[in-house]
Design an enzyme around this catalytic site. Structure first.
Site, short mmCIF file in Angstrom:
data_model
loop_
_atom_site.label_atom_id
_atom_site.label_comp_id
_atom_site.label_asym_id
_atom_site.label_seq_id
_atom_site.Cartn_x
_atom_site.Cartn_y
_atom_site.Cartn_z
CB SER A 108 36.52 34.74 46.22
OG SER A 108 37.58 34.83 46.81
CG ASP A 247 41.47 35.01 46.40
OD1 ASP A 247 42.29 36.07 46.00
OD2 ASP A 247 40.53 35.34 46.91
CG ASP A 249 38.61 37.51 43.94
OD1 ASP A 249 39.17 37.04 44.65
OD2 ASP A 249 37.56 38.26 44.37
CG ASP A 251 39.51 39.25 47.09
OD1 ASP A 251 39.91 38.01 47.30
OD2 ASP A 251 38.00 39.33 47.68
#
Length: 454
Positions: A108, A247, A249, A251
């Site tokens: 992340s 960020d 990833d 999400d």
């Protein structure tokens, strides 16, 4: 073995904590559990259950994705490596495709040396704690009969299909042409680097792109949602209507208005909640937030007839509340926003499209749409070397009650024990910064005195 799963999968330093061996064994364990839970007689070696494996742009994701695919195939499932995709793309494919297990390899917003592994079940939801515990138990169970011959799974790659299906879903969810609006986009050199600009362009926006050249080592490096300074400057310089930062990833999503002012997750959620309420689509007229959301959001929602449901820290707990209570919108101050109309997990790119949609439909600027949420001054003090399990100390409880009585409806007190250190976090929100500072320091002194380990 201590529990290896945290609030968002297994995470640590790649090739030290998150090794190829651990990835292989996690793949085996998750596949074994998936097969064991299938209805009796339904397992067919000719048509094996399928797992999809996505990753972000970290260089370590390559060897980890091969390792986890090997583990899955060795346990008797087919493994499909879908390459670099946002975490919510894996969730979307699990919700809409014929897959039995989803895997995302990402840390992340963490720096590049870290990595992590998280799993999704059919339907697109992250695994429950109990299921993760079952996987960990199988990690420790070395006495099992591995399949041989035709029982071994295949490993294939299919990245393009995942990208196209997810982008089409995002554009359809937007539902409003974005022609004429310029958006600055910071992709954090991560998983959003291709998908986010493409989805926004296909929706009609003029996109100014930055940090979309991942090299395996520059993910989250002074960019993205944890470092919005570059986005703030570019948004102003390019005369964009607003900017968004993801960020690693993708999400989570934070935004900046046309003047470069940061719009955090609280303000984004508040804006979206008001928009959904006007449309009659905010289920139960309720927004789900964590205990870390600013009191200013609570007060602003109350003024507009929107109730607040509060959970512990972590987007998985927000999602649990959404699913259990029938709500549709929730998230975290950090930018994880879950819109259950379109997603089963936090989705930064979807959030960016929802922001753009509301700006276009309303004819207002992002600043105008979020200005009604006034962030209250906040002070956070970490108190180290204390017994974090004794926050029920009578003197401390009395001090908290006295502070809350003094602050009244215009302030809030929150004490949180660290999950990994002998540390207690004291957070105070108040009408003025000086009130917040003084109240937080006073409580921190009580914590240090009453809970000291020395």
């Amino acid at each position: 073995m201590a529990r290896i799963f945290g609030t968002d999968g297994v995470r640590g330093l790649a090739n030290k904590d998150i090794t190829a061996t651990l990835a292989l064994e996690l793949g085996q364990a998750a596949a074994r559990l998936t097969i064991a839970q299938m209805p009796e007689g339904s397992y067919d070696v000719e048509h094996k259950p399928k797992a999809i494996i996505g990753r972000d742009t970290r260089v370590s994701g390559e060897f980890l994705s091969h390792a986890i695919a090997a583990g899955i195939a060795s346990a008797g499932m087919d493994a499909i490596r879908i390459g670099v995709v946002p975490t919510p793309a894996v969730a979307y494919l699990m919700a809409t495709g014929d897959y039995d297990l989803g895997v995302m390899i990402s840390a992340s917003h963490n720096p590049m040396p870290d990595n992590g592994i998280k799993f999704f079940a059919r339907g697109g939801y992250k695994l429950e704690d109990a299921t993760e515990d079952e996987i960990q138990a199988l990690l420790e169970d070395k006495d099992w009969d591995a399949p041989i011959a035709e029982g071994v799974g295949d490993i294939t790659s299919d990245p393009a299909t995942a990208d196209r299906a997810y982008i089409e879903h995002l554009v359809e969810a937007c539902g409003t042409p974005l022609k004429g609006i310029r958006i600055a986009v910071d992709c954090a050199n991560g998983a959003a680097s291709y998908v986010a600009p493409e989805a926004l362009r296909e929706a009609g926006a003029d996109v100014v792109v930055m940090n979309a050249s991942p090299d395996g080592r520059n993910i989250n490096d002074d960019c993205g949602s944890t470092h919005p300074e570059q986005l703030q400057a570019v948004t102003v310089a390019s005369k964009a209507a607003f900017g968004v930062a993801f960020d690693g990833d993708a999400d989570r999503c934070l935004a900046v208005d046309s003047q470069g002012n940061l719009i955090d997750g609280d303000k984004i959620m508040g804006m979206l909640a008001v928009g959904l309420k006007k449309q009659g689509r905010l289920a139960n007229d309720t927004l789900v937030v964590t205990v870390m959301s600013n009191l200013g959001l609570h007060l602003a929602m109350k003024e507009r007839g929107i109730k607040i449901a509060q959970t512990g820290v972590g987007d998985r707990y927000v999602l649990e509340e959404i699913r259990n209570s029938g709500h549709v919108l929730g998230g975290e101050q950090s930018g994880h926003v879950i819109n259950a109309h379109y997603a089963t997990t936090g989705d930064g790119i979807l959030t960016a499209l929802m922001i753009a949609r509301d700006v276009v439909r309303s004819g207002k600027t992002l600043a105008e749409l979020t200005d009604f949420i006034k962030r209250l001054p906040q002070t956070l003090i970490n108190v180290p070397n204390v017994d974090k399990n004794r926050t029920d100390d009578p003197e401390l409880v009395a001090a908290i009650a006295a502070t809350e009585a003094f602050l009244g409806d215009s302030g809030r007190v929150l004490l949180r024990a660290s999950g990994t250190e002998p540390l207690v976090r004291v957070m105070v929100e108040a009408a003025t910064q000086s009130q917040a500072d003084a109240a937080a320091q006073k409580l921190a002194d009580v914590v240090a005195k009453r809970l000291s380990l020395t």
